[in-house]
Design a protein around this motif. Structure first.
Motif, PDB file in Angstrom:
ATOM      1  N   ALA A   1     -65.677  86.604  40.184  1.00 26.28           N
ATOM      2  CA  ALA A   1     -65.266  87.721  41.069  1.00 26.28           C
ATOM      3  C   ALA A   1     -65.939  87.580  42.316  1.00 26.28           C
ATOM      4  O   ALA A   1     -65.273  88.447  43.501  1.00 26.28           O
ATOM      5  N   LEU A   2     -66.944  87.030  42.703  1.00 29.84           N
ATOM      6  CA  LEU A   2     -67.423  86.942  43.803  1.00 29.84           C
ATOM      7  C   LEU A   2     -66.508  86.327  44.900  1.00 29.84           C
ATOM      8  O   LEU A   2     -65.602  85.465  44.616  1.00 29.84           O
ATOM      9  N   PRO A   3     -66.660  86.699  46.400  1.00 32.89           N
ATOM     10  CA  PRO A   3     -65.577  85.989  47.438  1.00 32.89           C
ATOM     11  C   PRO A   3     -65.804  84.450  47.372  1.00 32.89           C
ATOM     12  O   PRO A   3     -66.892  84.045  47.320  1.00 32.89           O
ATOM     13  N   GLU A   4     -64.633  83.866  47.420  1.00 27.65           N
ATOM     14  CA  GLU A   4     -64.840  82.480  47.511  1.00 27.65           C
ATOM     15  C   GLU A   4     -65.585  81.954  48.585  1.00 27.65           C
ATOM     16  O   GLU A   4     -65.350  82.322  49.696  1.00 27.65           O
ATOM     17  N   PHE A   5     -66.365  80.857  48.620  1.00 28.22           N
ATOM     18  CA  PHE A   5     -66.974  80.167  49.675  1.00 28.22           C
ATOM     19  C   PHE A   5     -66.309  78.987  50.135  1.00 28.22           C
ATOM     20  O   PHE A   5     -65.792  78.288  48.989  1.00 28.22           O
ATOM     21  N   LYS A   6     -66.100  79.026  51.543  1.00 27.28           N
ATOM     22  CA  LYS A   6     -65.427  77.893  52.017  1.00 27.28           C
ATOM     23  C   LYS A   6     -66.385  77.058  53.005  1.00 27.28           C
ATOM     24  O   LYS A   6     -66.737  77.769  53.836  1.00 27.28           O
ATOM     25  N   TYR A   7     -66.539  75.854  52.810  1.00 22.59           N
ATOM     26  CA  TYR A   7     -67.359  75.008  53.905  1.00 22.59           C
ATOM     27  C   TYR A   7     -66.555  75.105  55.470  1.00 22.59           C
ATOM     28  O   TYR A   7     -65.193  75.056  55.173  1.00 22.59           O
ATOM     29  N   ALA A   8     -67.352  75.322  56.094  1.00 21.77           N
ATOM     30  CA  ALA A   8     -66.792  75.242  57.442  1.00 21.77           C
ATOM     31  C   ALA A   8     -66.260  73.909  57.986  1.00 21.77           C
ATOM     32  O   ALA A   8     -67.078  72.695  57.472  1.00 21.77           O
ATOM     33  N   PRO A   9     -65.272  73.559  58.698  1.00 23.92           N
ATOM     34  CA  PRO A   9     -64.538  72.506  58.930  1.00 23.92           C
ATOM     35  C   PRO A   9     -65.974  71.600  59.900  1.00 23.92           C
ATOM     36  O   PRO A   9     -66.354  72.174  60.558  1.00 23.92           O
ATOM     37  N   ASP A  10     -65.881  70.270  59.734  1.00 23.37           N
ATOM     38  CA  ASP A  10     -66.936  69.481  60.291  1.00 23.37           C
ATOM     39  C   ASP A  10     -66.602  69.392  61.947  1.00 23.37           C
ATOM     40  O   ASP A  10     -65.594  69.156  62.337  1.00 23.37           O
TER      41      ASP A  10
END
Length: 133
Positions: free
Chosen positions: A124-133
Motif C-alpha cells: 500500500a506504500l507509494p510506488e518508488f520510481k527511479y529518476a531518469p539518468d
C-alpha cells in the motif's frame, strides 16, 4: 642503447607525477581536494555490505516474506539511507518498488526483518520510481 631512453622516460614520468601532486593539478583540469578520515575498522566490520544486502529477502516479525531488497539509496543532502524493496507480484509480474528507511530494518543472524510490516501494508506504500539518468 635502449636502456638509457627508457630510464630517462621513466624519470620524466615520475617527475611529472610528483609535480602534479605538488602543484595540486588534478584529473580533468579541475582542482581536487581530498580529506582524509581515520576509519575505525572494528566499527566498520560491524556494518553491512550493500552487495550482500541486495537481493536479500525481507521478513516481518511473523516470518512472513514481504519483499526483497532491490537497491540501497544514500541521500547526500539528508545523510539518510533507504532500502528499495521489490514487493508484490508473482514470478516478476506485477511487482513494484517501495522505499523504506534503512534504519527501520533489523538485521541479525543473516536475516532482515521489517518487524511491523505486512504484505498489505508494504504494497500500500507509494510506488518508488527511479529518476531518469
Amino acid at each position: 642503447m635502449i636502456q638509457r631512453p627508457i630510464t630517462q622516460f621513466v624519470a620524466a614520468l615520475i617527475a611529472a607525477s610528483a609535480m602534479s601532486v605538488a602543484t595540486g593539478a588534478a584529473a580533468q583540469g579541475a582542482p581536487q581536494s581530498v580529506t582524509q578520515t581515520r576509519v575505525d575498522v572494528v566499527h566498520m566490520g560491524a556494518g553491512f555490505r550493500a552487495s550482500k544486502l541486495t537481493g536479500a529477502t525481507v521478513y516481518n516479525r511473523d516470518k512472513d516474506r514481504i519483499g526483497t531488497i532491490d537497491d540501497l539509496i544514500l541521500s547526500p543532502s539528508e545523510q539518510n539511507a533507504f532500502a528499495i524493496l521489490s514487493v508484490g507480484g508473482f514470478l516478476g509480474m506485477g511487482k513494484h518498488y517501495v522505499a523504506v528507511p534503512f534504519n527501520s530494518l533489523q538485521i541479525s543472524d543473516k536475516q532482515i526483518v521489517l518487524p511491523d510490516a505486512t504484505k498489505q501494508s508494504i504494497e500500500a506504500l507509494p510506488e518508488f520510481k527511479y529518476a531518469p539518468d
